[in-house]
Design a protein around this motif. Sequence first.
Motif: not given
Length: 709
Positions: A527-530, A555-559
Amino acid sequence: MNTHRIRVGIDVGGTFTDAVAVDATTLNLLGQVKVPTSHHHEDGVAHGIVEALDRLLEQTGHTPEDVTFLAHGTTQATNALLEGDVATVGLIGIGAGPGGTLTRRLAAFRKLELTPGKRLPLAYGHVADPDDAPAVNAALDAVVREGAEVVVASQPFSVDRPEGEDAVAAAARERGLPTTAAHDITSLYGLHKRTRTAVVNAAILPRMLATADLVDASITKAGVTAPLMVMRCDGGVMSLDEMRRRPLLTVLSGPAAGVAGALMQERISEGLFLETGGTSTDISVVRRGKVAVRHATMLGRTSYLSALDVRTVGVGGGSMVRVDGGKVVGVGPRSAHIAGLPYACFARPEDLEGAMLTTIRPMADDPADYAVLDAAGGRFAVTMTCAANALGRVPEGDFARCDPAVAKAAIAPLAAALGTDVVTAATKLLDAGTDQVKSVVETMMRDYRLDKDTALLVGGGGGAASVTPHLAAVTGQEGRIAQHNEVISPIGVALALIREQVERIIPGAGQEQILAVRAEAEAAVIAQGAAADGVEVEVTVDPQTSTVRAVATGATELRTQDRAHRADEADRLRAAADSLRTDPASVRVLAGTPAHTVYGTEVHRRFRADRHPVRVVDADGVVRLHAPDARVETTTVGQAPEVLAGLVKEATSYGDGGVRAPALRLLLGSRIADLSGVIDPDPLLALARSELRARAADEPVVAVVEVRT
């Protein structure tokens, strides 16, 4: 291959605001800037944050649209508590009969001391029935008349029955008052501790809300579309909306940022992180690739705030040496910064001509034994950094590096006073300073049962070279200074993962209840952007306290990091052998996934069963898991439920303490799923099945199983 996308981390300190830009793909540092923290600007610290961001984008040639992640850490909440700069709290206790007696006792919180001579400003109101609207309004009227700027609602057993607190909170919000319901801060039992934690949260709420709104508006105006994140005290970040609800989570977040940087950049598996500034060193533990967290002490009492376990020692790069009777009698706690003196080692050679050692009293109540140099260029402090440079402990290019010849000239008058040579004098100075750090390091290693042979010492902060290299040499432990150590905190902010912790007290918790807590934590970070595909959840069940705890990170994006410099097979084998303290020839590969290789050896013992220590090494050659005696089994996702059930059954122990399932960890894809916090076999297997969910049936799974003794 680099992209135009960047992650930005900003660390708002008491004096300076540091900002860094990190490549979103390679995680390499691209740029760094430092600006004065804008405490007195009409926009407060928000002005400094935007100024730092503007300079950073200009320096790196990026635009606001290139920012894919933006987070900041702040000492504002910590400083507010330390300085007593808080709002008056209106505490509304709820309950009749015995429950009412318990909540009325909460009025004693107004005796809590913020700073010497200054107590927590608190007004107390009481309602017997939270559904009695006139009574609720009368209680709110009473606390507002006493100056309340923010309201806390507290009721016994609100963890299970929150309706009463919610009713009072709703009435307060209708008046435009910022409000905290105690059950929203923690779901753990304990009326006094839960309410005290909520009261401290509320005391800083108005100030933090104002800052959050200013920072948010300023960042939006600057053209950044990435959501703004805020550093938490447990090493993760949270959304701005979450910070508005629980600003208390930012308290003590300064040290957490440095550890986050060390974890992500230095990839510590087992060891201690020492963040050294000019005046002090913060020491924290990394165990099995995770930071050590515990309930923090605030205002002299334990709280339900889960924060980094950090121990602070009053020794830093600017700490001044103390001399008496021709001997070094101590180092610090006073530093050159507090004394208002420059470091002798950073003087020009001509400024140190004719230098004479004398002693002073830096502050009125200090002993008059702090050594300084009176020379042609004025008065200078003899510091830890001077000694480290004189001994060649400070590497080329380090933030604290100076001309070694000047450093030796700075130590020479001290050496003369001690009747010895420069090298011995510098060593005595560093010994006196690092002895204080060494004592705390040894205590923390005992507390967390770290193995001295494998625990790594990593130094961060601008003063890292004044403490960590000498401490490593004295103790014989492996030590190093982190890359870009002077900006390790903003790097930690830039690289930190979204984190959420959910705690519940559930006597006799079954697998459905445990899975529900896990799902709640997972949903919270998403919900917080992960990114949902990358969320990891660690679950711990404490049978003594009936506490179920789930910590989710994502993470907010998969690295996808640049793999050009990944370790080869020989490097990984060498890392495993070094950690196992054995010859590489006796180490064999037990299993592997694309991201990890499992190594093991055998230790023969004459009168006891042989041990089979295991190390899991990642593609960078970093040991990610230490197991002193484990069994390793490879299977597939499709077969894993049956295989794991057999392994768990075989390794479960039975005794006077009850049933104890083994410590289980699963290597899945790029992850290590740590399920070791659960000791009941059925919930353990249920959690394992949840980790396997939505994965291809033929995907390999490696299980590392440790029997609990």
